[in-house]
Design an enzyme around this catalytic site. Structure first.
Site, PDB file in Angstrom:
ATOM      1  N   TYR A 122      -5.939  -0.135  11.980  1.00  0.00           N
ATOM      2  CA  TYR A 122      -4.371   0.501  11.657  1.00  0.00           C
ATOM      3  C   TYR A 122      -5.029   1.752  11.257  1.00  0.00           C
ATOM      4  CZ  TYR A 122      -2.661  -4.453  10.994  1.00  0.00           C
ATOM      5  OH  TYR A 122      -1.867  -5.802  10.363  1.00  0.00           O
ATOM      6  N   HIS A 159       0.210 -10.806  14.104  1.00  0.00           N
ATOM      7  CA  HIS A 159       0.586  -8.724  14.589  1.00  0.00           C
ATOM      8  C   HIS A 159       0.603  -9.272  15.545  1.00  0.00           C
ATOM      9  CE1 HIS A 159      -0.636  -5.128  14.914  1.00  0.00           C
ATOM     10  NE2 HIS A 159      -1.456  -5.127  16.621  1.00  0.00           N
TER      11      HIS A 159
HETATM   12  P1  IDP Z   1       4.355  -4.913  12.397  1.00  0.00           P
HETATM   13  O1  IDP Z   1       2.925  -5.931  11.688  1.00  0.00           O
HETATM   14  O2  IDP Z   1       5.791  -5.545  12.045  1.00  0.00           O
HETATM   15  O3  IDP Z   1       4.206  -4.054  13.624  1.00  0.00           O
HETATM   16  P2  IDP Z   1       3.604  -2.443  10.972  1.00  0.00           P
HETATM   17  O4  IDP Z   1       4.294  -1.511  10.276  1.00  0.00           O
HETATM   18  O5  IDP Z   1       2.808  -1.905  11.767  1.00  0.00           O
HETATM   19  O6  IDP Z   1       4.038  -3.561  10.914  1.00  0.00           O
HETATM   20  O7  IDP Z   1       3.043  -2.771   8.966  1.00  0.00           O
HETATM   21  C1  IDP Z   1       1.268  -4.376   9.452  1.00  0.00           C
HETATM   22  C2  IDP Z   1       1.521  -4.165   8.712  1.00  0.00           C
HETATM   23  O8  IDP Z   1       1.433  -3.819   7.340  1.00  0.00           O
HETATM   24  C3  IDP Z   1       2.464  -5.359   8.695  1.00  0.00           C
HETATM   25  O9  IDP Z   1       2.801  -6.386   9.076  1.00  0.00           O
HETATM   26  C4  IDP Z   1       3.153  -6.118   6.675  1.00  0.00           C
HETATM   27  O10 IDP Z   1       1.908  -6.836   6.615  1.00  0.00           O
HETATM   28  C5  IDP Z   1       2.258  -4.574   6.176  1.00  0.00           C
HETATM   29  N1  IDP Z   1       3.445  -3.638   5.250  1.00  0.00           N
HETATM   30  C6  IDP Z   1       3.948  -2.377   5.818  1.00  0.00           C
HETATM   31  N2  IDP Z   1       4.674  -2.273   5.510  1.00  0.00           N
HETATM   32  C7  IDP Z   1       4.306  -2.543   4.042  1.00  0.00           C
HETATM   33  C8  IDP Z   1       4.830  -1.701   3.299  1.00  0.00           C
HETATM   34  O11 IDP Z   1       5.844  -1.467   3.036  1.00  0.00           O
HETATM   35  N3  IDP Z   1       4.477  -2.873   2.162  1.00  0.00           N
HETATM   36  C9  IDP Z   1       3.069  -3.658   2.116  1.00  0.00           C
HETATM   37  N4  IDP Z   1       2.733  -4.016   2.931  1.00  0.00           N
HETATM   38  C10 IDP Z   1       3.085  -3.242   4.336  1.00  0.00           C
HETATM   39 MG    MG Z   2       2.238  -2.401  13.662  1.00  0.00          MG
END
Ligand code: IDP
Ligand code: MG
Length: 136
Positions: free
Chosen positions: A50, A116
């Site tokens: 991450y 994921h």
């Molecule tokens: P994705 O899993 O759809 O690719 P990403 O933007 O890569 O989304 O974010 C990774 C993970 O972080 C998400 O799956 C979600 O669980 C968490 N996440 C993303 N944005 C937020 C936020 O604004 N608040 C809390 N958790 C978030």
């Molecule tokens: Mg992502």
């Protein structure tokens, strides 16, 4: 031409007994499993995975969540695999995710969104290298 992507059934999916449901959807769509391992991700590995989110307000919660228990790590293969998986997953926030998607059907919390999937071919290569370094 087959592409590979990383899929993780996150600790909430394992805890809720939804691994079979998620893997079943991925397989029924037509993607093929090429590697799988049940593993509790350590903090350092979560940080690499991450890296793009380091410094964001939710980063601490995200790492605590993804390391809290066993997750099923998978590499799956098929045409445009990363894109197909992202479509099956649905939007990041399960409350916005369409019915018929994994998140849309089975989740309601943003952090606990079950799954994921790599977001590009470049991310797929990088993430497969983190979790399955022996896969060429
Ligand atoms: P994705 O899993 O759809 O690719 P990403 O933007 O890569 O989304 O974010 C990774 C993970 O972080 C998400 O799956 C979600 O669980 C968490 N996440 C993303 N944005 C937020 C936020 O604004 N608040 C809390 N958790 C978030
Ligand atoms: Mg992502």
């Amino acid at each position: 031409m087959s592409d590979r992507t990383l899929v993780i059934c996150k600790p909430d999916a394992v805890g809720r007994g939804l691994v079979g449901e998620i893997v079943g959807r991925v397989e029924r769509k037509g993607l093929r499993l090429v590697a799988a391992q049940l593993r509790t991700i350590d903090e350092a590995t979560a940080g690499r995975h991450y890296a793009e989110h380091q410094g964001k307000p939710f980063y601490g919660d995200l790492v605590a969540f993804i390391t809290r228990g066993p997750a099923l790590l998978m590499v799956v293969e098929g045409p445009e695999a990363y894109k197909v998986v992202r479509t099956l997953m649905g939007s990041t926030n399960p409350r916005d995710a369409a019915p018929g998607t994994i998140r849309g059907d089975l989740a309601i919390e943003l952090t606990e969104n079950l799954v994921h999937g790599s977001d590009s071919p470049e991310s797929a290569a990088r993430e497969i290298g983190i979790f399955f370094p022996d896969l060429g």
